[in-house]
Design a protein around this motif. Structure first.
Motif, mmCIF file in Angstrom:
data_model
loop_
_atom_site.group_PDB
_atom_site.id
_atom_site.type_symbol
_atom_site.label_atom_id
_atom_site.label_comp_id
_atom_site.label_asym_id
_atom_site.label_seq_id
_atom_site.Cartn_x
_atom_site.Cartn_y
_atom_site.Cartn_z
ATOM 1 N N GLY A 39 90.095 6.478 53.365
ATOM 2 C CA GLY A 39 90.137 7.825 53.914
ATOM 3 C C GLY A 39 90.433 8.899 52.890
ATOM 4 O O GLY A 39 90.837 10.009 53.241
ATOM 5 N N ASP A 40 90.207 8.612 51.616
ATOM 6 C CA ASP A 40 90.466 9.572 50.547
ATOM 7 C C ASP A 40 89.266 10.508 50.404
ATOM 8 O O ASP A 40 88.247 10.140 49.829
ATOM 9 N N SER A 41 89.410 11.723 50.903
ATOM 10 C CA SER A 41 88.292 12.661 50.891
ATOM 11 C C SER A 41 87.990 13.205 49.500
ATOM 12 O O SER A 41 86.921 13.782 49.281
ATOM 13 N N CYS A 42 88.925 13.047 48.567
ATOM 14 C CA CYS A 42 88.624 13.449 47.192
ATOM 15 C C CYS A 42 87.485 12.608 46.639
ATOM 16 O O CYS A 42 86.678 13.081 45.847
ATOM 17 N N ARG A 43 87.426 11.350 47.066
ATOM 18 C CA ARG A 43 86.363 10.449 46.623
ATOM 19 C C ARG A 43 85.220 10.545 47.633
ATOM 20 O O ARG A 43 85.096 9.737 48.542
ATOM 21 N N ASN A 44 84.384 11.544 47.458
ATOM 22 C CA ASN A 44 83.321 11.841 48.419
ATOM 23 C C ASN A 44 81.925 11.613 47.854
ATOM 24 O O ASN A 44 80.937 12.065 48.414
ATOM 25 N N VAL A 45 81.845 10.890 46.724
ATOM 26 C CA VAL A 45 80.562 10.624 46.073
ATOM 27 C C VAL A 45 80.378 9.117 45.929
ATOM 28 O O VAL A 45 81.227 8.438 45.341
ATOM 29 N N ILE A 46 79.280 8.598 46.490
ATOM 30 C CA ILE A 46 78.887 7.211 46.222
ATOM 31 C C ILE A 46 78.008 7.231 44.986
ATOM 32 O O ILE A 46 76.933 7.835 44.981
ATOM 33 N N MET A 47 78.462 6.581 43.924
ATOM 34 C CA MET A 47 77.753 6.643 42.649
ATOM 35 C C MET A 47 76.411 5.920 42.702
ATOM 36 O O MET A 47 76.203 5.027 43.523
ATOM 37 N N TRP A 48 75.551 6.272 41.786
ATOM 38 C CA TRP A 48 74.207 5.698 41.725
ATOM 39 C C TRP A 48 74.241 4.179 41.592
ATOM 40 O O TRP A 48 73.391 3.485 42.149
#
Length: 607
Positions: A197-206
């Motif tokens: 639930g950490d919204s800072c981590r909002n990118v799924i990397m390539w």
């Protein structure tokens, strides 16, 4: 490894289409269609040839350390021309007139850092800066980043490269980035892409491979859109990742989401407030068709009918070709963040590998003895030798070896990089034979993270045959060489697949980090049997991003004009034809390795 090759969405070959774009070794090949408009190209780029004569290239130093700012050393006449705006506001002309110098900023977001460059209208890179970005791996095959952290890094490097410059002379801004997935809510706030639930981590990397189940189900549909991605969709594309979010983070992410951006499109939105997407990103990673748009039946078939219901507003229903000017340019808020003036033209973006192609493939090659001089630009293949294509596999092999600590110590003592030291060590142990012949008994298949192209098989594993009990520095150097050769053999594999589909390639254009490694470059020339062109500016990806900004500014009439004037040949490396027979044999073994791996898999899966 998955990361040494990727496939760009191409139309099926037909009389109405010239050979399309293809990214192998994260490589880009430019699209050409003789009477097509840019918006009808698969990547949005319409290119033409021939190109005007370029000047001899000045030598360039290696890139600076992370977080630093460098003003590049260039030829005296170029330096004087470049300094005129700083000293007196313009370039000296006959009769005492002053013509204002024009500058463009290119920003490149890679896997581990953000880089920026200040580039002039001749394509000379005048300033460079980079800044690291955070990465998280909460569990195996889950790789995440923060869009806020990435944007903050963009601001740091942009401010650095424009120090001391008259901001009124900065005409355009271009972004490129990895194909990572950015998730925002309806108010454009970050949403978590993780179970924590950490919204800072909002990118799924390539490079994230969490959506294996989802991509397998998508491929089982055999939907017609898959023909544009090589027949099989990669787990690194966006549709399987979106489906994973819907199935695994319904309440915390999916139901709250208002916007799903490819990272390059997120950056252009952040700069302009315009949510339009780049044709490049949508075609290559989202199944969008430049001619037909979105295919409703595909999204319904794979369980993502939500996008159809809201007219694709969450993933993009306004699409522009790369280099198109967005909205009213840089917003006041973004201008403050970046240290630029409001209203500066901002371009629709490109995927990072494609920006490298843009920065190198359009160079004038006259006078270099190249076959492609008299051929269409479609005879050129740009190979972007970055993190995803090469570094990961080579680092994995070298850093995991028992002799790696010894290598580090000796390279440090000589003030060399470990790879420069390995290259010199290979020269010492090769004796009278060509250096490539040291691997006569050692062969590598480099798919340690699956294969993107031409096989698009994420289940493939790396292979090494010919190991002995030796673990000394000689052994490490030869293993490094075999891995470099394997990547070049993979490029040859991709080229042959392209040619079997109707493409005709005669010349390689290399850029990216490993294009600075002479062994890597020579192995590509020898193994493919093709000459390799290196750009005058080693940071071709950043030049490509700046070219986008130049196009958006209106200073050039077309992408092809900007490419012709801002990209130049630096060096040409020719294959050693006397070694051809040896590398033909190595290639036969290379193909046998994957054939055998598939046979082993069949044996083990046989009930």
């Amino acid at each position: 490894m998955s990361d040494w090759a990727s496939t760009v969405s191409d139309p099926p070959l037909s009389p109405t289409w010239a050979p399309g774009a293809f990214a192998g070794a994260q490589a880009l090949r430019a699209h050409v269609r003789e009477e097509a408009s840019p918006t009808r190209e698969r990547t949005g780029l319409a290119l033409s040839s021939p190109f005007p004569q370029s000047l001899p290239p000045p030598p360039l130093p290696p890139p600076p350390a992370a977080g630093s700012l460098t003003r590049w050393a260039v030829a005296p006449e170029t330096l004087l021309s470049s300094l005129c705006p700083l000293l007196g506001g313009g370039t000296a002309m006959s009769g005492g007139e002053q013509k204002p110098k024009r500058y463009y900023v290119g920003v490149d977001v890679g896997t581990g850092s953000v880089r920026a460059a200040l580039v002039d209208q001749s394509g000379v890179l005048l300033a460079f800066a980079d800044h690291p970005i955070e990465k998280w791996e909460p569990q195996f095959n889950h790789h995440e980043q923060s869009s806020e952290d990435i944007w903050a890094a963009c601001c740091v490097v942009t401010k650095k490269v424009v120090q001391g410059i008259d901001l009124n002379q900065i005409r355009g801004l271009g972004f490129d980035a990895t194909c990572s997935l950015v998730v925002l809510d309806k108010q454009f706030h970050p949403l978590p892409v993780n179970h924590e639930g950490d919204s800072c981590r909002n990118v799924i990397m390539w490079l994230d491979h969490r959506a294996v189940s989802q991509v397998n189900r998508i491929n089982e549909t055999k939907h017609s859109v898959l023909q544009y991605v090589g027949g099989v969709m990669s787990v690194e594309m966006q549709a399987p990742k979106l489906l994973w979010l819907k199935e695994n983070l319904r309440e915390t992410c999916w139901d709250k989401a208002g916007h799903f951006f490819d990272l390059p499109d997120f950056l252009s939105w952040k700069a302009t407030g315009v949510t339009a997407r780049s044709l490049c990103s949508l075609v290559c990673k989202w199944t969008y068709s430049a001619e037909k748009g979105w295919d409703d039946s595909f999204w319904k078939m794979v369980g993502l009918e939500d996008f159809v219901a809201d007219n694709y507003s969450k993933i993009g229903n306004q699409v522009l070709p790369p280099g198109a000017s967005l909205g009213n340019g840089l917003t006041p808020e973004a201008a403050r963040d970046l240290g630029l003036l409001p209203g500066i033209a901002v371009a629709a973006s490109l995927i990072d590998a494609h920006a490298g192609g843009l920065g190198v493939i359009g160079a004038d090659v006259r006078g270099h003895g190249l076959v492609c001089e008299g051929q269409p630009v479609t005879s050129r293949l740009a190979v972007i030798c970055g993190t995803s294509s090469c570094h990961m596999g080579i680092d994995h092999m070298v850093q995991g070896h028992a002799a790696f600590p010894e290598l580090q110590a000796k390279a440090t003592a000589r003030c060399q990089s470990i790879y420069a030291y390995l290259n010199s060590h290979l020269d010492l142990i090769k004796k009278a034979q060509p250096v490539g012949f040291l691997t006569v008994d050692l062969h590598v298949w480099p798919d340690f993270h699956g294969n993107r192209s031409p096989l698009a098989d994420l289940t493939l594993k790396g292979m090494v045959t010919g190991l002995t009990l030796s673990q000394d520095l000689d052994d490490l150097a030869i293993l490094y060489l075999a891995t470099v050769q394997a990547i070049a053999l993979g490029t040859r594999f991709i080229i042959e697949a392209m040619e079997a589909a109707g493409h005709s390639i005669s010349t390689l254009f290399l850029c990216g980090g490993l294009s600075k490694n002479p062994l890597f470059v020579q192995m590509h020339a020898d193994i493919t049997g093709m000459p390799v062109v290196l750009s005058q500016e080693v940071e071709s990806v950043l030049v490509g991003a700046a070219i986008l900004g130049a196009c958006a500014s209106g200073d050039f009439a077309s992408v092809q004009e900007a490419m012709a004037k801002m990209s130049k040949v630096g060096k040409v490396v020719f294959p050693r034809q006397q070694d051809k027979k040896y590398y033909d044999k190595k290639y036969q073994v290379f193909l046998k390795l994957v054939e055998h791996q598939m046979e082993y898999l069949a044996i083990m899966n046989d009930d």
